[in-house]
Design a protein around this motif. Sequence first.
Motif, PDB file in Angstrom:
ATOM      1  N   SER A  23       0.848  -1.189   0.000  1.00  0.00           N
ATOM      2  CA  SER A  23       0.000   0.000   0.000  1.00  0.00           C
ATOM      3  C   SER A  23       0.882   1.237   0.000  1.00  0.00           C
ATOM      4  O   SER A  23       2.086   1.159   0.210  1.00  0.00           O
ATOM      5  N   GLY A  24       0.247   2.380  -0.210  1.00  0.00           N
ATOM      6  CA  GLY A  24       0.958   3.654  -0.136  1.00  0.00           C
ATOM      7  C   GLY A  24       0.667   4.529  -1.328  1.00  0.00           C
ATOM      8  O   GLY A  24       0.351   4.057  -2.415  1.00  0.00           O
ATOM      9  N   GLU A  25       0.750   5.825  -1.093  1.00  0.00           N
ATOM     10  CA  GLU A  25       0.495   6.826  -2.124  1.00  0.00           C
ATOM     11  C   GLU A  25       1.755   7.240  -2.869  1.00  0.00           C
ATOM     12  O   GLU A  25       1.675   7.707  -3.993  1.00  0.00           O
ATOM     13  N   GLY A  26       2.913   7.118  -2.225  1.00  0.00           N
ATOM     14  CA  GLY A  26       4.162   7.533  -2.853  1.00  0.00           C
ATOM     15  C   GLY A  26       5.220   7.845  -1.821  1.00  0.00           C
ATOM     16  O   GLY A  26       5.054   7.557  -0.632  1.00  0.00           O
ATOM     17  N   LEU A  27       6.311   8.441  -2.275  1.00  0.00           N
ATOM     18  CA  LEU A  27       7.417   8.830  -1.403  1.00  0.00           C
ATOM     19  C   LEU A  27       7.168  10.233  -0.876  1.00  0.00           C
ATOM     20  O   LEU A  27       6.965  11.167  -1.651  1.00  0.00           O
ATOM     21  N   ARG A  28       7.162  10.386   0.448  1.00  0.00           N
ATOM     22  CA  ARG A  28       7.027  11.709   1.065  1.00  0.00           C
ATOM     23  C   ARG A  28       8.426  12.256   1.313  1.00  0.00           C
ATOM     24  O   ARG A  28       9.264  11.591   1.914  1.00  0.00           O
ATOM     25  N   VAL A  29       8.666  13.471   0.804  1.00  0.00           N
ATOM     26  CA  VAL A  29       9.949  14.147   0.990  1.00  0.00           C
ATOM     27  C   VAL A  29       9.686  15.425   1.764  1.00  0.00           C
ATOM     28  O   VAL A  29       8.829  16.232   1.391  1.00  0.00           O
TER      29      VAL A  29
END
Length: 108
Positions: A23-29
């Motif tokens: 799962s997950g929406e993407g990489l948070r930076v």
Amino acid sequence: MARISISEAAAHQIRHVLEERGSGEGLRVAVKPSGCSGYSYVLDFADSVEADDQVFEDHGVRVIVDNDALSVLDGTEVDYVSEGLNRFFRFNNPNVRDECGCGESFSV
């Protein structure tokens, strides 16, 4: 309008980790005050997108940045590199004016 780009290598790694997580929406930076030069990058995998987030998409994956970090990260390319046995995300950030000797922090 601000822009963050994602290299093909980074997109491949982000996709790989999200598939492993399931799962997950993407990489948070994000950035935080730190180190001897001023800021350091903070990475996490985002399970949701918040109201104050900006979402950048390249090669079918997303990088999520909150509005507070956007001015520091504008124009950055997120890359994924292998150097010897080390593999890591690298930020090609045109706003960086100086980096500390250990490479852990930067100033804009």
